[in-house]
Design a protein around this motif. Structure first.
Motif, PDB file in Angstrom:
ATOM      1  N   ASN A 223      53.405   0.888  42.074  1.00 23.79           N
ATOM      2  CA  ASN A 223      52.275  -0.044  42.095  1.00 23.79           C
ATOM      3  C   ASN A 223      51.470   0.033  43.384  1.00 23.79           C
ATOM      4  OD1 ASN A 223      52.972  -0.969  39.568  1.00 23.79           O
ATOM      5  ND2 ASN A 223      54.243  -2.631  40.357  1.00 23.79           N
ATOM      6  N   ILE A 224      52.092   0.552  44.452  1.00 25.59           N
ATOM      7  CA  ILE A 224      51.384   0.667  45.729  1.00 25.59           C
ATOM      8  C   ILE A 224      50.208   1.628  45.632  1.00 25.59           C
ATOM      9  CG2 ILE A 224      53.411   0.125  47.126  1.00 25.59           C
ATOM     10  CD1 ILE A 224      53.803   3.123  47.550  1.00 25.59           C
ATOM     11  N   MET A 225      50.210   2.471  44.599  1.00 29.20           N
ATOM     12  CA  MET A 225      49.128   3.442  44.463  1.00 29.20           C
ATOM     13  C   MET A 225      47.899   2.846  43.793  1.00 29.20           C
ATOM     14  SD  MET A 225      51.558   6.607  43.254  1.00 29.20           S
ATOM     15  CE  MET A 225      50.205   7.708  42.953  1.00 29.20           C
ATOM     16  N   ASP A 226      47.997   1.611  43.315  1.00 33.63           N
ATOM     17  CA  ASP A 226      46.896   0.975  42.605  1.00 33.63           C
ATOM     18  C   ASP A 226      46.034   0.095  43.508  1.00 33.63           C
ATOM     19  OD1 ASP A 226      47.022   1.990  40.092  1.00 33.63           O
ATOM     20  OD2 ASP A 226      48.431   0.507  39.343  1.00 33.63           O
ATOM     21  N   LYS A 227      46.203   0.205  44.800  1.00 39.14           N
ATOM     22  CA  LYS A 227      45.478  -0.694  45.698  1.00 39.14           C
ATOM     23  C   LYS A 227      43.977  -0.461  45.660  1.00 39.14           C
ATOM     24  CE  LYS A 227      49.279  -1.421  48.970  1.00 39.14           C
ATOM     25  NZ  LYS A 227      49.748  -1.264  50.373  1.00 39.14           N
ATOM     26  N   GLN A 228      43.567   0.784  45.574  1.00 35.08           N
ATOM     27  CA  GLN A 228      42.145   1.099  45.626  1.00 35.08           C
ATOM     28  C   GLN A 228      41.527   1.318  44.252  1.00 35.08           C
ATOM     29  OE1 GLN A 228      40.717   0.843  48.535  1.00 35.08           O
ATOM     30  NE2 GLN A 228      42.682   0.555  49.576  1.00 35.08           N
ATOM     31  N   GLN A 229      42.338   1.643  43.246  1.00 31.96           N
ATOM     32  CA  GLN A 229      41.811   1.930  41.918  1.00 31.96           C
ATOM     33  C   GLN A 229      42.613   1.166  40.872  1.00 31.96           C
ATOM     34  OE1 GLN A 229      40.816   6.160  41.199  1.00 31.96           O
ATOM     35  NE2 GLN A 229      41.708   6.564  43.191  1.00 31.96           N
ATOM     36  N   THR A 230      42.113   1.162  39.658  1.00 31.14           N
ATOM     37  CA  THR A 230      42.751   0.420  38.580  1.00 31.14           C
ATOM     38  C   THR A 230      43.538   1.367  37.674  1.00 31.14           C
ATOM     39  OG1 THR A 230      40.905  -1.128  38.623  1.00 31.14           O
ATOM     40  CG2 THR A 230      42.340  -1.190  36.681  1.00 31.14           C
ATOM     41  N   ASN A 231      44.768   0.966  37.390  1.00 31.68           N
ATOM     42  CA  ASN A 231      45.628   1.706  36.446  1.00 31.68           C
ATOM     43  C   ASN A 231      45.874   3.150  36.864  1.00 31.68           C
ATOM     44  OD1 ASN A 231      45.833  -0.537  34.765  1.00 31.68           O
ATOM     45  ND2 ASN A 231      43.986   0.032  33.631  1.00 31.68           N
ATOM     46  N   VAL A 232      45.899   3.401  38.164  1.00 29.62           N
ATOM     47  CA  VAL A 232      46.161   4.771  38.623  1.00 29.62           C
ATOM     48  C   VAL A 232      47.564   5.207  38.212  1.00 29.62           C
ATOM     49  CG1 VAL A 232      46.462   6.238  40.644  1.00 29.62           C
ATOM     50  CG2 VAL A 232      44.567   4.630  40.551  1.00 29.62           C
ATOM     51  N   THR A 233      48.537   4.333  38.384  1.00 28.71           N
ATOM     52  CA  THR A 233      49.925   4.727  38.122  1.00 28.71           C
ATOM     53  C   THR A 233      50.149   5.010  36.643  1.00 28.71           C
ATOM     54  OG1 THR A 233      50.538   2.400  37.952  1.00 28.71           O
ATOM     55  CG2 THR A 233      50.809   3.448  40.074  1.00 28.71           C
ATOM     56  N   SER A 234      49.633   4.157  35.769  1.00 31.23           N
ATOM     57  CA  SER A 234      49.844   4.386  34.338  1.00 31.23           C
ATOM     58  C   SER A 234      49.130   5.653  33.887  1.00 31.23           C
ATOM     59  CB  SER A 234      49.350   3.187  33.525  1.00 31.23           C
ATOM     60  OG  SER A 234      47.974   2.973  33.717  1.00 31.23           O
ATOM     61  N   ARG A 235      47.938   5.913  34.426  1.00 29.78           N
ATOM     62  CA  ARG A 235      47.218   7.127  34.038  1.00 29.78           C
ATOM     63  C   ARG A 235      47.903   8.368  34.587  1.00 29.78           C
ATOM     64  NH1 ARG A 235      41.999   7.165  36.220  1.00 29.78           N
ATOM     65  NH2 ARG A 235      42.285   5.237  37.372  1.00 29.78           N
ATOM     66  N   LEU A 236      48.462   8.256  35.795  1.00 31.16           N
ATOM     67  CA  LEU A 236      49.200   9.381  36.373  1.00 31.16           C
ATOM     68  C   LEU A 236      50.441   9.675  35.540  1.00 31.16           C
ATOM     69  CD1 LEU A 236      49.869  11.426  38.611  1.00 31.16           C
ATOM     70  CD2 LEU A 236      50.961   9.549  39.865  1.00 31.16           C
ATOM     71  N   ARG A 237      51.187   8.635  35.235  1.00 28.75           N
ATOM     72  CA  ARG A 237      52.400   8.801  34.429  1.00 28.75           C
ATOM     73  C   ARG A 237      52.069   9.399  33.063  1.00 28.75           C
ATOM     74  NH1 ARG A 237      53.981   6.005  29.409  1.00 28.75           N
ATOM     75  NH2 ARG A 237      56.237   6.323  29.219  1.00 28.75           N
ATOM     76  N   ASP A 238      51.033   8.873  32.410  1.00 35.54           N
ATOM     77  CA  ASP A 238      50.665   9.369  31.087  1.00 35.54           C
ATOM     78  C   ASP A 238      50.206  10.825  31.136  1.00 35.54           C
ATOM     79  OD1 ASP A 238      51.278   6.903  30.149  1.00 35.54           O
ATOM     80  OD2 ASP A 238      49.230   6.284  29.681  1.00 35.54           O
ATOM     81  N   SER A 239      49.443  11.178  32.159  1.00 35.97           N
ATOM     82  CA  SER A 239      48.930  12.552  32.240  1.00 35.97           C
ATOM     83  C   SER A 239      50.064  13.556  32.405  1.00 35.97           C
ATOM     84  CB  SER A 239      47.936  12.683  33.394  1.00 35.97           C
ATOM     85  OG  SER A 239      48.582  12.533  34.647  1.00 35.97           O
ATOM     86  N   LEU A 240      51.077  13.209  33.196  1.00 33.02           N
ATOM     87  CA  LEU A 240      52.208  14.114  33.396  1.00 33.02           C
ATOM     88  C   LEU A 240      53.019  14.261  32.104  1.00 33.02           C
ATOM     89  CD1 LEU A 240      53.415  12.980  36.932  1.00 33.02           C
ATOM     90  CD2 LEU A 240      52.295  15.120  36.350  1.00 33.02           C
ATOM     91  N   ILE A 241      53.239  13.142  31.425  1.00 34.95           N
ATOM     92  CA  ILE A 241      54.012  13.197  30.181  1.00 34.95           C
ATOM     93  C   ILE A 241      53.255  13.980  29.112  1.00 34.95           C
ATOM     94  CG2 ILE A 241      54.900  11.794  28.277  1.00 34.95           C
ATOM     95  CD1 ILE A 241      55.682   9.694  30.300  1.00 34.95           C
ATOM     96  N   LEU A 242      51.944  13.759  29.027  1.00 38.05           N
ATOM     97  CA  LEU A 242      51.147  14.475  28.031  1.00 38.05           C
ATOM     98  C   LEU A 242      51.156  15.976  28.295  1.00 38.05           C
ATOM     99  CD1 LEU A 242      48.084  12.062  27.719  1.00 38.05           C
ATOM    100  CD2 LEU A 242      49.871  12.453  26.018  1.00 38.05           C
ATOM    101  N   GLU A 243      51.030  16.347  29.549  1.00 39.63           N
ATOM    102  CA  GLU A 243      51.036  17.779  29.884  1.00 39.63           C
ATOM    103  C   GLU A 243      52.385  18.408  29.562  1.00 39.63           C
ATOM    104  OE1 GLU A 243      50.130  20.696  33.728  1.00 39.63           O
ATOM    105  OE2 GLU A 243      49.783  18.534  33.862  1.00 39.63           O
TER     106      GLU A 243
END
Length: 652
Positions: free
Chosen positions: A394-414
């Motif tokens: 969650n610390i990665m979401d300080k400047q942007q919205t839903n960064v962590t969920s989008r990062l997690r989803d992108s890795l799983i999708l790839e």
């Protein structure tokens, strides 16, 4: 068409974006070439001629060069890792759903350890394979795989300690020492041999002092004391002084009944005593003992002097924390990492950067670094997923919205798309894509529709997986394609079965027409059992409905239920759904019933058949038409007399 293949894979420990240069082997590629992407991580290079030849050529102009990336996870020995980790991944998704309503941290830790256990088994399998491999190149490849997964297990373990495990009091030292001892067991074997021999004068062993110092640095104080007693001068005052200092070292425990502040005071008092003993020059005659005393008081130069004895700064990390700040919390390890890394005696490695980022709490950098490991994304996908569900990103979401969920989803999708390329791991990849709705299911639908389905067994498996994830359109598409394949091979029963399963009007109509045409030529009906039990599926098309009813007519005729068969045949004749090419067969089927001993057609039925015969007279040649007219006239006379006298009931 000639084809050649090349493969490319990243070097172990290097980034996935490492450039690979190919020397094209044929002169036809030296001028102009074109490139086309294929399915998965493949592309084809082909020569492009400036002029188009109207005649085919068998020269090298017909050459194709296929280039693909070698996928580490597709190696047979690593498929077990993929399959077993998939089960743990799916369990993690269920645990995450439970965690939304109640704390489930203990389950997350359990699943993390399962992942590490799977990695450890994989390493053991690779080591066993390496010991049996005789080919030098293949053995080097396996050894490089061992290096990759050893680094993965090492980083995962440290990440588990720092971000997944719920450490009492957040005092991380015991767990950090355990990590060092497990992954960097320097001198452990030598210590075991010396203690097993238990001989006075053990200092004669060439690694005696390095082993003693190594045990101290790894926090194994009791082992170090036992080794010191094996020295021939172990009863001297100098050795007793060091032994007493090691024995009296305070050890903090959350359950020890004292606060961190009280322990800190006790610790500093103990270190002050050690410094006093060291400054008294009592140990001047024993430089090795003096080195040990300098280490336990946290002297930087002492640690720096022994750094060259170890392959990495990780070996001394636990000892540095233990003798400088044993009360350190997880977020305070960055300074210790910087101090130990500053003693670096060899070039930095990729593992150095990952460990350093972990200890400094820079998870963004950690994820960036683990994406550079050439394991095709297995590590980055699963570690990011578990950290995401533990709420540590969650610390990665300080400047942007839903960064962590989008990062997690992108890795799983790839990662899921990568597995979908494999002929037997595609179902595993599908489960990863399904865990990231709705984007994952859209990708799964596109990939499944283009997946080669060579056998009926695979078709059934694809359909089952598609239905499990709600991809009904994919299931129907596979059924239609399989039906078309059977139809092209003239396997009409299979074509009908798959058309009915597809629930598609077009496929059903094509298969039904093919079956009817086959009957007109060979007088046999395919898939009779299917047609008699298809139920509402027969309504998919008029042709399939007609075929089913016609099949039922044959069943009634064979069981000698002639009146019912005649009634059904008349309904087929008058329904106007019979294909043009089938009218001859349909009209001629009335002849045996018209000539039966008992009248089975009523006069009204006979008139209907007569009308159709005149309207469809072109469907029959004159001889057959005349024969049928004669039979109809005789039947009409017979039924008219019977109906007029009232001596027979009308045929129903």
């Amino acid at each position: 068409m000639n084809t050649s293949s090349f493969s490319s894979a990243p070097l172990p420990g290097k980034g996935v974006d490492t450039a690979k240069t190919f020397i094209l082997p044929d002169k036809c590629f030296q001028n102009r070439v074109g490139c086309a992407w294929g399915r998965g991580n493949k592309f084809t290079i082909y020569p492009r001629s400036q002029t188009v030849s109207k005649t085919p050529s068998n020269t090298s102009q017909d050459k194709l060069l296929n280039i693909r990336q070698d996928i580490l996870l597709f190696t047979p020995i690593l498929r077990k890792l993929v399959n077993e980790s998939n089960g743990t991944f799916l369990s993690l998704q269920k645990a995450a759903d439970i965690a939304k309503v109640s704390d489930n941290q203990v389950e997350f830790l359990k699943l993390s350890r399962q992942f590490r256990s799977i990695i450890r088994v994989c390493i053991e399998n690779l080591q066993e394979a390496a010991s049996k491999e005789e080919n030098g190149i293949e053995k080097n490849n396996i050894l490089s795989h061992i290096t990759i997964f050893y680094s993965i297990e090492c980083i995962w373990h440290l990440c588990e300690i720092l971000y997944i495990d719920n450490i009492p009091g957040d005092i991380v030292l015991p767990y950090l020492l355990e990590w060092v001892r497990f992954h960097f067991p320097c001198h452990e074997q030598t210590a075991a041999q010396l203690l097993e021999a238990c001989e006075r004068g053990s200092e004669e062993h060439k690694d005696y002092w390095d082993t003693v110092v190594g045990m101290v640095v790894q926090g194994r104080v009791d082992v170090a004391r036992a080794l010191l007693k094996l020295h021939s001068a172990g009863e001297s005052n100098e050795f007793k002084l060091v032994d007493n200092s090691l024995r009296s070292m305070p050890v903090y425990s959350v359950y020890g009944g004292i606060s961190t502040g009280e322990f800190t005071i006790s610790w500093k008092h103990w270190q002050a005593e050690c410094r006093s003993k060291l400054s008294s020059r009592v140990l001047a005659s024993q430089p090795k003992l003096e080195l040990i005393m300098r280490i336990i008081i946290g002297d930087y130069t002492a640690f720096e002097s022994i750094r060259s004895k170890y392959s990495s700064w990780f070996d001394i990390l636990g000892g540095w924390v233990m003798f400088t700040a044993p009360w350190s919390r997880r977020h305070e390890l960055g300074g210790a990492a910087a101090a130990c890394a500053g003693m670096q005696a060899s070039p930095r490695s990729h593992l150095d950067d990952m460990v350093r980022a972990l200890l400094e709490g820079d998870l963004h950098q950690v994820i960036h670094e683990i994406q550079q490991i050439s394991d095709n994304g297995w590590f980055a996908t699963h570690l990011t997923d578990i950290l995401f569900h533990c709420g540590k990103l969650n610390i990665m979401d300080k400047q942007q919205t839903n960064v962590t969920s989008r990062l997690r989803d992108s890795l799983i999708l790839e990662y899921g798309c990568l597995l979908m390329e494999h002929k037997s791991l595609w179902s595993v990849g599908l489960s990863y894509l399904a865990s990231c709705p709705p984007e994952g299911l859209r990708r799964a639908e596109l990939i499944l529709e283009r997946m080669p389905v060579e056998t009926e067994a695979k078709a059934m498996r694809v359909i089952a997986e598609a239905k499990k994830h709600g991809l009904i359109g994919v299931a129907q598409s596979v059924c239609r394609c399989t039906s078309a394949r059977h139809l092209s091979a003239r396997r009409l029963g299979g074509a009908l079965g798959w058309a009915v399963r597809a629930r598609g009007a077009g496929a059903a109509a094509r298969a039904a027409h093919a079956a009817l045409r086959h009957y007109t030529q060979h007088a046999t009906l395919p898939a009779v059992d299917l047609l008699l039990t298809a139920g509402s599926a027969m309504l998919l098309s008029d042709a399939l409905l007609f075929l089913g009813k016609y099949c039922d007519f044959h069943r009634l005729y064979k069981t000698r239920e002639f009146k019912k068969a005649a009634h059904l045949l008349v309904s087929l004749i008058t329904s106007k759904i019979a294909p043009e090419y089938f009218w001859e067969t349909l009209l001629l089927d009335t002849l045996p019933l018209l000539e039966s001993d008992e009248a089975v057609f009523t006069s009204n039925d006979t008139y209907e058949i007569m009308l159709c015969l005149e309207l469809r007279s072109s469907s029959l040649d004159s001889e057959k038409a005349d024969l049928l007219r004669l039979a109809l006239a005789r039947n009409l006379a017979r039924t008219a007399l019977a109906e007029g006298d009232g001596t027979e009931e009308q045929a129903q």
